[in-house]
Design an enzyme around this catalytic site. Sequence first.
Site, short mmCIF file in Angstrom:
data_model
loop_
_atom_site.label_atom_id
_atom_site.label_comp_id
_atom_site.label_asym_id
_atom_site.label_seq_id
_atom_site.Cartn_x
_atom_site.Cartn_y
_atom_site.Cartn_z
N GLY A 180 -8.03 3.34 4.55
CA GLY A 180 -7.84 3.16 2.98
C GLY A 180 -7.89 2.00 2.71
N GLY A 182 -6.28 -0.77 -0.63
CA GLY A 182 -5.59 -1.14 -1.68
C GLY A 182 -5.40 -2.51 -2.15
N GLY A 183 -4.61 -2.93 -3.44
CA GLY A 183 -4.58 -4.14 -3.87
C GLY A 183 -3.87 -5.10 -2.67
CG PHE A 184 0.16 -4.84 -1.33
CD1 PHE A 184 0.00 -6.02 -2.49
CD2 PHE A 184 1.46 -4.26 -1.63
CE1 PHE A 184 1.05 -6.21 -3.18
CE2 PHE A 184 2.34 -4.28 -2.47
CZ PHE A 184 2.15 -5.14 -3.38
N GLY A 185 -4.36 -4.76 0.47
CA GLY A 185 -5.11 -4.97 1.80
C GLY A 185 -5.54 -3.58 2.27
CD GLU A 186 -10.11 -4.27 3.88
OE1 GLU A 186 -10.06 -4.71 5.19
OE2 GLU A 186 -11.28 -4.25 3.31
CB VAL A 187 -4.43 1.34 6.08
CG1 VAL A 187 -3.82 2.05 6.98
CG2 VAL A 187 -3.50 0.70 4.98
CE LYS A 201 0.71 -2.43 3.31
NZ LYS A 201 2.06 -2.03 2.72
CG ASP A 298 5.78 1.32 -5.12
OD1 ASP A 298 5.68 1.84 -6.32
OD2 ASP A 298 4.85 0.75 -4.51
#
Length: 499
Positions: A180, A182-187, A201, A298
């Site tokens: 996946g 997202g804005g924080f990075g990739e997994v 992550k 969150d």
Amino acid sequence: MSGTATQAANSAPGAKKFATREADANFTSSFRTLYTLAQCTPDLPTSDCDRCLRYVTGNLPRGRQGGRVLSPSCNVRYETYLFYNLNQTAVASPPPPLVPVSRGNGRRTWPIIVAIVVPIAASILVLLLACWVSKRRAKKYDAVQGGNAGYDITTVEALQYDFATIEAATNKFSDANKLGEGGFGEVYKGILPNQQVIAVKRLSRGSGQGDEEFKNEAVLVAKLQHRNLVRLLGFCLEREEKILVYEYVPNKSLDYFVFDPTKQGQLDWSRRYKIIGGIARGILYLHEDSRLRIIHRDLKASNILLDEDMNPKISDFGMARIFGVDQTQGTTRRVVGTYGYMSPEYAMQGQFSVKSDVYSFGVLVLEIISGQRNSNFYETEGAQDLISYAWKLWKDGRSQELLNPVLRDSYSRNEVIRCIQMGLLCVQEDPADRPTMATIVLLLNSYSVTLPVPKQPAFVLQSRTDGRMPDKGLESDQSTSQSMPWSINEASITELHPR
């Protein structure tokens, strides 16, 4: 040393986690035999033993022809002479038997007794001193971490992975291994040399998550041990990279099933009720049963992962806040979280508490029941969001209509109505009117407890005119491959600027 550590960590079940090896080594152009030893305490799992031995091996003295490092859980040693008994499975040989003392020549036997007893006593004192020093260091680390550090193999140093290991495990972060983004990075999915499957992550350098959030997530989550929380295995801070290594959870996140029309049928009502209970127990652990009171801040469907048995595991603690045991609430100028899940007092005034997580849990429960997102809700019967729609159905005595149609063939009417009522209680505007997580767990496990009648909940999205939230000054962790309005609940807000 690496081979000896691997052999010790992978000892057969029930056997002592202990290994010795010998090999020819080149010392200043002369070959000599090198003897090595590695040992863990029997209670350590294989992965923890391997991590502990790797850590202490890295602290061996350099440039010497012998050395030893002791820790409370494991130790390693190497010498150019045979320092262990080949016929024994313990580190040290048993002491030689005492020579019988004859009454006739006592003057001769006293030196023999002293020669035997003194070295043994000195060895015991040295071991006790080493244990005392190790415990002092562990206590010093506990003080630095606010008393939230566990045993030695979960210290910051022991949790570190080198970048080369992570790169090899993920096949150099190949797209085929990506889970996946997202804005924080990739997994990424990865496989360690010991065949353990992990989730990596990799935080983006331009993400909103800085050093504070990274260290928070790494140190905090490593100490948390609960079946409904994702376990952190370690992290990497190397080459300007920030990488977190988690246990691999195979069935993706809850939103992958709940909101996808083609996959909603895979979660029947009994599974959904079990998931609601698991999430509640995980939050209760954070609020009351862990060493410190932890506010997640969150909670949302995409942060709930599902294991192979569809058991929920709460993830993403980068925005969590740690409280003292007696502290109940706090205030911040930096509002973080996700629109649609944020309580009104937190979104508007920056006030957060355990009741902020309760509000998010209530939204999550209504989403699990209905299969619809709160802040991407299609306007129905004049309601602009899921909470408004659930409240309207409750007032009209039509609560069951909130249930996802795919579940209406087989479900428990009492459980559904109680969950809807509980969800509405969780999203009350006044935090004092919301139940605690302890009460929620009790409500889920007992039908004899009577639920209060909910009041009109907080409608934080009622003032929307075009279905969009203002996006000026906000940062998101939503997928960069999607172009959706800010009203979706996958936008984690890391800072809020007043107009």
